[in-house]
Design a protein around this motif. Structure first.
Motif, PDB file in Angstrom:
ATOM      1  N   MET A  71     -20.305  -5.593  -7.044  1.00  0.00           N
ATOM      2  CA  MET A  71     -18.180  -4.786  -7.296  1.00  0.00           C
ATOM      3  C   MET A  71     -18.944  -3.716  -6.737  1.00  0.00           C
ATOM      4  O   MET A  71     -19.642  -2.893  -6.971  1.00  0.00           O
ATOM      5  CB  MET A  71     -18.046  -3.928  -8.154  1.00  0.00           C
ATOM      6  CG  MET A  71     -16.145  -3.012  -8.229  1.00  0.00           C
ATOM      7  SD  MET A  71     -15.237  -3.263  -9.665  1.00  0.00           S
ATOM      8  CE  MET A  71     -16.321  -1.418 -10.313  1.00  0.00           C
ATOM      9  N   SER A  72     -18.101  -2.988  -5.584  1.00  0.00           N
ATOM     10  CA  SER A  72     -18.946  -2.217  -4.344  1.00  0.00           C
ATOM     11  C   SER A  72     -17.342  -1.448  -3.750  1.00  0.00           C
ATOM     12  O   SER A  72     -16.912  -2.250  -3.831  1.00  0.00           O
ATOM     13  CB  SER A  72     -19.143  -2.670  -2.854  1.00  0.00           C
ATOM     14  OG  SER A  72     -19.411  -2.040  -1.862  1.00  0.00           O
ATOM     15  N   LEU A  73     -17.640  -0.371  -4.213  1.00  0.00           N
ATOM     16  CA  LEU A  73     -16.758   0.809  -3.694  1.00  0.00           C
ATOM     17  C   LEU A  73     -16.592   1.228  -3.005  1.00  0.00           C
ATOM     18  O   LEU A  73     -18.146   1.985  -2.853  1.00  0.00           O
ATOM     19  CB  LEU A  73     -16.460   1.518  -5.326  1.00  0.00           C
ATOM     20  CG  LEU A  73     -15.422   1.174  -6.807  1.00  0.00           C
ATOM     21  CD1 LEU A  73     -16.261   2.430  -7.691  1.00  0.00           C
ATOM     22  CD2 LEU A  73     -15.006  -0.110  -6.542  1.00  0.00           C
ATOM     23  N   SER A  95     -10.967   2.196  -0.817  1.00  0.00           N
ATOM     24  CA  SER A  95     -10.972   0.750  -1.501  1.00  0.00           C
ATOM     25  C   SER A  95     -12.117   0.157  -2.053  1.00  0.00           C
ATOM     26  O   SER A  95     -13.257   0.868  -2.327  1.00  0.00           O
ATOM     27  CB  SER A  95     -11.027   0.177   0.105  1.00  0.00           C
ATOM     28  OG  SER A  95     -12.361   0.154   0.804  1.00  0.00           O
ATOM     29  N   ILE A  96     -12.444  -0.762  -2.358  1.00  0.00           N
ATOM     30  CA  ILE A  96     -13.228  -1.909  -3.522  1.00  0.00           C
ATOM     31  C   ILE A  96     -13.077  -3.062  -2.457  1.00  0.00           C
ATOM     32  O   ILE A  96     -12.499  -4.085  -1.213  1.00  0.00           O
ATOM     33  CB  ILE A  96     -12.317  -2.626  -4.379  1.00  0.00           C
ATOM     34  CG1 ILE A  96     -12.314  -1.546  -5.404  1.00  0.00           C
ATOM     35  CG2 ILE A  96     -13.144  -4.167  -5.273  1.00  0.00           C
ATOM     36  CD1 ILE A  96     -11.281  -2.654  -6.744  1.00  0.00           C
ATOM     37  N   PHE A  97     -14.386  -2.398  -1.891  1.00  0.00           N
ATOM     38  CA  PHE A  97     -15.446  -3.383  -0.523  1.00  0.00           C
ATOM     39  C   PHE A  97     -15.723  -5.368  -1.113  1.00  0.00           C
ATOM     40  O   PHE A  97     -15.155  -5.551  -0.274  1.00  0.00           O
ATOM     41  CB  PHE A  97     -16.359  -2.413  -0.263  1.00  0.00           C
ATOM     42  CG  PHE A  97     -16.551  -3.651   1.398  1.00  0.00           C
ATOM     43  CD1 PHE A  97     -15.931  -3.432   2.329  1.00  0.00           C
ATOM     44  CD2 PHE A  97     -18.373  -4.014   1.403  1.00  0.00           C
ATOM     45  CE1 PHE A  97     -16.532  -4.149   3.859  1.00  0.00           C
ATOM     46  CE2 PHE A  97     -18.811  -4.440   2.114  1.00  0.00           C
ATOM     47  CZ  PHE A  97     -18.104  -4.440   3.602  1.00  0.00           C
ATOM     48  N   GLU A  98     -16.654  -4.762  -1.895  1.00  0.00           N
ATOM     49  CA  GLU A  98     -16.482  -6.232  -2.664  1.00  0.00           C
ATOM     50  C   GLU A  98     -16.200  -6.324  -4.402  1.00  0.00           C
ATOM     51  O   GLU A  98     -16.375  -5.102  -4.944  1.00  0.00           O
ATOM     52  CB  GLU A  98     -18.101  -6.258  -2.746  1.00  0.00           C
ATOM     53  CG  GLU A  98     -18.777  -6.934  -0.847  1.00  0.00           C
ATOM     54  CD  GLU A  98     -20.355  -7.705  -0.629  1.00  0.00           C
ATOM     55  OE1 GLU A  98     -20.200  -8.880  -1.614  1.00  0.00           O
ATOM     56  OE2 GLU A  98     -20.886  -6.551  -0.815  1.00  0.00           O
ATOM     57  N   ALA A  99     -15.927  -7.518  -4.183  1.00  0.00           N
ATOM     58  CA  ALA A  99     -15.447  -8.272  -6.207  1.00  0.00           C
ATOM     59  C   ALA A  99     -15.724  -9.277  -6.356  1.00  0.00           C
ATOM     60  O   ALA A  99     -14.904  -9.805  -5.738  1.00  0.00           O
ATOM     61  CB  ALA A  99     -14.510  -7.521  -6.775  1.00  0.00           C
ATOM     62  N   GLY A 114     -13.672 -14.258  -5.182  1.00  0.00           N
ATOM     63  CA  GLY A 114     -12.918 -12.854  -4.488  1.00  0.00           C
ATOM     64  C   GLY A 114     -13.782 -12.056  -3.422  1.00  0.00           C
ATOM     65  O   GLY A 114     -14.288 -12.585  -2.610  1.00  0.00           O
ATOM     66  N   ARG A 115     -13.557 -11.400  -3.602  1.00  0.00           N
ATOM     67  CA  ARG A 115     -13.889  -9.755  -2.006  1.00  0.00           C
ATOM     68  C   ARG A 115     -15.359 -10.308  -1.821  1.00  0.00           C
ATOM     69  O   ARG A 115     -16.269  -9.615  -3.184  1.00  0.00           O
ATOM     70  CB  ARG A 115     -12.680  -8.667  -2.390  1.00  0.00           C
ATOM     71  CG  ARG A 115     -13.137  -8.408  -0.791  1.00  0.00           C
ATOM     72  CD  ARG A 115     -12.395  -6.732  -0.957  1.00  0.00           C
ATOM     73  NE  ARG A 115     -10.958  -7.517  -0.682  1.00  0.00           N
ATOM     74  CZ  ARG A 115     -10.302  -6.294  -0.984  1.00  0.00           C
ATOM     75  NH1 ARG A 115     -10.197  -5.317  -1.325  1.00  0.00           N
ATOM     76  NH2 ARG A 115      -9.007  -7.042  -1.491  1.00  0.00           N
ATOM     77  N   ARG A 136     -17.306  -5.432   6.568  1.00  0.00           N
ATOM     78  CA  ARG A 136     -15.837  -6.424   6.901  1.00  0.00           C
ATOM     79  C   ARG A 136     -16.137  -7.497   5.784  1.00  0.00           C
ATOM     80  O   ARG A 136     -17.688  -7.749   5.315  1.00  0.00           O
ATOM     81  CB  ARG A 136     -15.780  -6.998   8.223  1.00  0.00           C
ATOM     82  CG  ARG A 136     -15.828  -8.285   8.239  1.00  0.00           C
ATOM     83  CD  ARG A 136     -15.342  -9.536   9.889  1.00  0.00           C
ATOM     84  NE  ARG A 136     -14.318  -8.622  10.701  1.00  0.00           N
ATOM     85  CZ  ARG A 136     -15.053  -8.541  12.132  1.00  0.00           C
ATOM     86  NH1 ARG A 136     -15.909  -8.979  12.260  1.00  0.00           N
ATOM     87  NH2 ARG A 136     -14.234  -7.690  12.905  1.00  0.00           N
ATOM     88  N   ASN A 137     -15.138  -7.783   4.952  1.00  0.00           N
ATOM     89  CA  ASN A 137     -15.224  -8.223   4.089  1.00  0.00           C
ATOM     90  C   ASN A 137     -13.999  -9.453   4.268  1.00  0.00           C
ATOM     91  O   ASN A 137     -13.195 -10.042   4.756  1.00  0.00           O
ATOM     92  CB  ASN A 137     -14.881  -8.125   3.163  1.00  0.00           C
ATOM     93  CG  ASN A 137     -13.509  -6.879   2.948  1.00  0.00           C
ATOM     94  OD1 ASN A 137     -12.737  -7.203   3.351  1.00  0.00           O
ATOM     95  ND2 ASN A 137     -13.465  -5.559   1.829  1.00  0.00           N
ATOM     96  N   HIS A 138     -13.865 -10.458   3.335  1.00  0.00           N
ATOM     97  CA  HIS A 138     -12.873 -11.828   3.070  1.00  0.00           C
ATOM     98  C   HIS A 138     -13.032 -11.975   1.816  1.00  0.00           C
ATOM     99  O   HIS A 138     -13.609 -11.640   1.003  1.00  0.00           O
ATOM    100  CB  HIS A 138     -13.779 -13.166   3.590  1.00  0.00           C
ATOM    101  CG  HIS A 138     -13.924 -12.861   5.056  1.00  0.00           C
ATOM    102  ND1 HIS A 138     -13.498 -13.324   6.439  1.00  0.00           N
ATOM    103  CD2 HIS A 138     -15.149 -12.208   5.998  1.00  0.00           C
ATOM    104  CE1 HIS A 138     -14.372 -13.381   7.668  1.00  0.00           C
ATOM    105  NE2 HIS A 138     -14.727 -12.476   6.722  1.00  0.00           N
ATOM    106  N   ASP A 139     -11.250 -12.137   1.219  1.00  0.00           N
ATOM    107  CA  ASP A 139     -11.069 -12.737  -0.067  1.00  0.00           C
ATOM    108  C   ASP A 139     -11.177 -14.390  -0.008  1.00  0.00           C
ATOM    109  O   ASP A 139     -10.102 -14.891   0.466  1.00  0.00           O
ATOM    110  CB  ASP A 139     -10.092 -11.799   0.089  1.00  0.00           C
ATOM    111  CG  ASP A 139      -9.743 -10.685  -0.357  1.00  0.00           C
ATOM    112  OD1 ASP A 139     -10.565 -10.107  -1.725  1.00  0.00           O
ATOM    113  OD2 ASP A 139      -8.680 -10.171   0.330  1.00  0.00           O
TER     114      ASP A 139
END
Length: 428
Positions: A71-73, A95-99, A114-115, A136-139
């Protein structure tokens, strides 16, 4: 009795940590920018922009033999943007950048859900966009295979917007017109396959991507999904002091606006590198991105490097494909670079790029200009400093492309920045 419970809890935690790996780290990255022609030509009557913003991240990872979770906040702080005393986040930037979780399926197979960040090869089509403070991330969900010299990813995404705040609509329920019809990044569905094979001194990859945007009828109700398909390969060769990398992509389908057909769109790139000495590395390359030469509005041959880290390509001043230059005259970019090692912990990158349009502008012009990029990097004990300067020498075609008269634009178009990067490791 309470002390016994606390001791028991600590013992359980220690046992769990002994069987697993836990990491906790962060990032503190303030950046100062002076903008006097960044992304577009600045008019003579306008003042240069100056500002500071900071990216803060807190990253936590946990790994066992059976799974990984991460997880990355993230928060983006523009200096002076929040009113003092009032306890609000003015730009709602937290935001939650990665999870995501990655579960071992046995053997060399796993699934990642996940993200997450998609970053492949040189990031030409899929990249983490780390230069941008927001990234930039993707779900999505992925099936992954990692073997000896071979990797395979198969990803699926289906996006919703329960609250109608700018994303793909929830199913086929009419909840208004909040969908951004001109946003190529906010897709409804996506499927992608990535495969890469590595040999001694050479590797080759194949990328297939199909992503779709929600269509709407005249009553602003969802009416199916239009899709844009991209196929490409990245080749990378290195032997001794010499290196070569190539990209080739084709694109077809329906543009994200839902009314423009894409056909014959392509991107071709070649970069050569040579290590002249232990302190000097040289580079030479070119890239051709097809532009729109169609006389009709419902067809285009323009290629869109949709999810790539476009700041890395075509000049650091971001005149092309960074929130701009979409479905236009394309680009032919010829560039040369030199990277100088100034010491054990310092380096200087110098790069010259010449830009031309792939298709003629209405006046017949194709020349857009020449850009010079300089980046100085210095690492210290526990942190790093980067300083950059870019200058654009404008050609006649750029004035026409950006819709700014030469007489109304400033004589000097430049951009400068400085960035501090601190990455503390709290638990490793």
């Amino acid at each position: 009795m309470k002390k016994q419970y606390v001791i028991l809890g600590l013992l359980l935690v220690c046992i769990q940590f002994a069987q697993a790996q836990f990491t906790l780290d962060g990032q503190f990255r303030p950046r100062t920018e002076y903008r006097n022609g960044f992304q577009t030509l600045i008019p003579d009557a306008a003042d240069a922009g100056f500002g500071i913003n900071t990216r803060i991240r807190l990253n936590a990872g946990y790994k066992t033999d059976a799974f990984k979770v991460y997880m990355s906040l993230q928060d983006l702080l523009v200096w002076g943007e929040n009113p003092q005393i009032i306890p609000v986040d003015a730009n709602n930037s937290f935001s939650i950048f990665e999870a995501w979780a990655q579960i071992n399926l046995g053997g060399k197979w796993s699934t990642k859900i996940g993200r997450q960040v998609l970053s492949y090869d040189d990031q030409r089509f899929f990249g983490g966009l780390d230069w941008a403070q927001q990234g930039r991330n993707h779900d999505l969900a992925m099936i992954k295979y990692v073997g000896e010299g071979f990797v395979l990813d198969f990803g699926l995404a289906f996006n919703q917007d329960y609250d109608n705040n700018g994303g793909p609509l929830f199913g086929f329920q009419n909840i208004g017109t909040g969908y951004p019809a001109n946003n190529p990044f906010q897709y409804k569905t996506m499927q992608h396959i990535y495969a890469k094979k590595t040999w001694s001194g050479f590797d080759a990859s194949l990328l297939l991507v199909n992503y779709g945007h929600q269509n709407f009828d005249t009553n602003s109700e969802p009416d199916g999904v239009n899709s844009l398909f991209t196929a490409g390969t990245h080749l990378n060769y290195k032997k001794g002091k010499f290196g070569a990398a190539a990209n080739a992509f084709l694109q077809t389908g329906t543009f994200f606006n839902g009314s423009t057909d894409v056909g014959g769109a392509y991107l071709l790139g070649l970069d050569l590198s040579y290590k002249a000495s232990s302190k000097v590395g040289l580079g030479l390359g070119l890239e051709l991105i097809s532009g729109d030469d169609s006389s009709t509005t419902d067809k285009t041959e323009a290629f869109l490097p949709t999810f790539g880290t476009n700041h890395k390509f075509n000049g650091f001043m971001d005149y092309f494909y960074v929130g701009n230059h979409v479905n236009t005259v394309g680009l032919f970019d010829v560039h040369a670079s030199a990277n100088f090692k100034l010491g054990e912990k310092a380096s200087l990158l110098a790069k010259v790029l010449n830009f031309s349009a792939d298709q003629e502008l209405p006046s017949g012009e194709t020349s857009l200009g020449t850009e010079i990029d300089l980046v100085y990097s210095q690492t210290f004990k526990g942190y790093a400093l980067k300083i950059g300067y870019s200058h654009l020498f404008v050609a006649d075609g750029m004035y026409e492309l950006k819709g700014v008269a030469e007489s109304a634009a400033k004589d000097t178009q430049n951009w400068a920045w400085a960035m501090l990067v601190i990455k503390p490791k709290f638990i490793n």
